[in-house]
Scaffold this active site. Structure first.
Site, short mmCIF file in Angstrom:
data_model
loop_
_atom_site.label_atom_id
_atom_site.label_comp_id
_atom_site.label_asym_id
_atom_site.label_seq_id
_atom_site.Cartn_x
_atom_site.Cartn_y
_atom_site.Cartn_z
N GLY A 213 0.82 -1.21 0.00
CA GLY A 213 0.00 0.00 0.00
C GLY A 213 0.85 1.26 0.00
N ALA A 214 0.21 2.40 0.38
CA ALA A 214 0.86 3.72 0.24
C ALA A 214 1.40 3.84 -1.18
CB ALA A 214 1.96 3.91 1.29
N HIS B 3 4.59 1.92 -7.93
CA HIS B 3 3.59 0.84 -7.91
C HIS B 3 2.72 0.92 -9.16
CE1 HIS B 3 4.22 1.59 -3.44
NE2 HIS B 3 4.46 0.30 -3.51
N GLN C 126 15.20 -8.53 -2.78
CA GLN C 126 13.90 -9.22 -2.69
C GLN C 126 13.64 -10.00 -3.98
OE1 GLN C 126 10.21 -7.36 -1.07
NE2 GLN C 126 9.73 -6.99 -3.21
N VAL D 100 11.25 3.54 -10.70
CA VAL D 100 10.69 4.86 -11.03
C VAL D 100 11.30 5.87 -10.05
CG1 VAL D 100 8.59 6.25 -11.20
CG2 VAL D 100 8.58 3.85 -11.94
P1 AMP Z 1 6.19 -2.13 -1.36
O1 AMP Z 1 4.79 -1.62 -1.31
O2 AMP Z 1 7.20 -1.16 -0.88
O3 AMP Z 1 6.33 -3.50 -0.74
O4 AMP Z 1 6.52 -2.32 -2.90
C1 AMP Z 1 5.69 -3.11 -3.72
C2 AMP Z 1 6.38 -3.31 -5.03
O5 AMP Z 1 6.60 -2.05 -5.64
C3 AMP Z 1 7.75 -3.98 -4.89
O6 AMP Z 1 7.90 -4.95 -5.93
C4 AMP Z 1 8.69 -2.84 -5.05
O7 AMP Z 1 9.96 -3.21 -5.58
C5 AMP Z 1 7.94 -1.97 -6.05
N1 AMP Z 1 8.44 -0.59 -6.00
C6 AMP Z 1 8.64 0.16 -4.90
N2 AMP Z 1 9.18 1.34 -5.24
C7 AMP Z 1 9.34 1.34 -6.58
C8 AMP Z 1 9.86 2.26 -7.54
N3 AMP Z 1 10.34 3.46 -7.17
N4 AMP Z 1 9.86 1.91 -8.83
C9 AMP Z 1 9.37 0.70 -9.22
N5 AMP Z 1 8.88 -0.22 -8.38
C10 AMP Z 1 8.86 0.09 -7.07
#
Ligand code: AMP
Length: 291
Positions: free
Chosen positions: A37-38, A43, A160, A183
């Protein structure tokens, strides 16, 4: 857009969609985008990638307690569910999966866990003991419930990705792991749900991470292959910003997360640092263009 709360509902949704009359001759495909989330534009890029390659897309929103250490930010992690649903729908999600902690961990700490021992203690796993055990476990549960053809993850969390690729290979899971580019803000800062913790001053200091990565890319492009030289340059860059505490600066093989001595195209250069009370991570794949 539907919002589902149980694994049984998600499985039923996935199986029903797969059986629908296909809109193309490749059949229906299920894409899964796991998140906490957030949601931000990073995302959204994952959701768009899923929507462009799969006929049906589920986005999970679950702040997974087992991947947080006892002194980490689980309780204050940003929770913005209504805005997340709007962003996910606009990016092409068909369904949101938002389970409770009890739904995913019906037996609490006594639940079954998935370990990827070869990689779990490397990079973030070294500084965050148990983190990748929590990640592997929750992603395995999501894969088992959603039965996705493809699951979309960001290169942002590079260790990860390595852990999940290994888990998928070891368990012979049918889900393909798709990795999407990082991004960034126009000034280079990688988007992260944790960036909201940063004060304006810390936000400036945080640019050191992407600066160190660009420098490593430039050295590699100029022909430098010695890992010691590439990491040393990053150490100097961080030393010029004493407000930041480095957690790790690592040049590793992306599959094994083992340190390498000689960089090659595809080597992973990853950094993690504490900016005030916020731990940020970022990385670059050497030989790939980055902004
Ligand atoms: P999280 O909500 O932080 O667990 O992230 C969910 C997914 O979004 C994970 O696969 C992250 O690697 C991806 N993610 C987080 N930040 C970015 C970003 N800046 N650019 C691309 N993917 C991202």
């Amino acid at each position: 857009m539907e919002i589902l709360h149980t694994c049984a509902e998600l499985r039923q949704w996935s199986r029903q969609k797969r059986l629908l009359q296909a809109r193309n001759d490749r059949g229906n495909t299920i894409g899964l985008v796991p998140t906490m989330g957030a949601l931000h534009a990073g995302h959204a890029s994952l959701i768009r990638a899923a929507a462009s390659s799969c006929t049906h897309v589920a986005v999970s929103i679950f702040v997974n307690p087992t991947q947080f250490g006892p002194n980490e930010d689980f309780s204050r992690y940003p929770r913005t569910f209504a805005a997340d649903c709007a962003l996910a729908q606009a990016a092409g999600a068909d369904v949101i999966f938002a389970p409770s902690v009890e739904e995913l961990y019906p037996n609490g700490p006594e639940s079954t866990f998935i370990e990827v021992p070869a990689l779990s203690d490397r990079l973030d796993g070294k500084s965050r003991p148990g983190h990748f055990r929590g990640v592997a476990t929750v992603v395995a549960k999501l894969f088992i419930a959603a039965e996705p053809d493809r699951a979309f993850f960001g290169q942002k969390d590079s260790a990860q990705v390595a852990v999940l690729r290994r888990m998928t290979a070891d368990l012979r899971l049918a889900t393909e792991i798709v990795v999407c580019p990082i991004v960034r803000e126009p000034d280079g800062l990688a988007l992260s749900s944790r960036n909201i913790y940063l004060s304006p001053e810390e936000r400036e200091w945080a640019l050191t991470l992407s600066r160190a990565l660009r420098q490593a890319q430039a050295l590699f492009a100029a022909g430098e292959r010695r890992a010691s030289k590439i990491t040393q340059a990053a150490r100097i860059t961080f030393a010029e910003m004493p407000q930041i505490r480095v957690d790790y600066i690592a040049l590793v093989d992306w599959d094994t997360l083992e340190p390498i001595e000689t960089a090659t195209p595809g080597s992973l250069f990853a950094v993690a640092a504490w900016v005030g009370a916020t731990r940020l991570i970022d990385n670059a794949i050497l030989g790939e263009s980055s902004r």
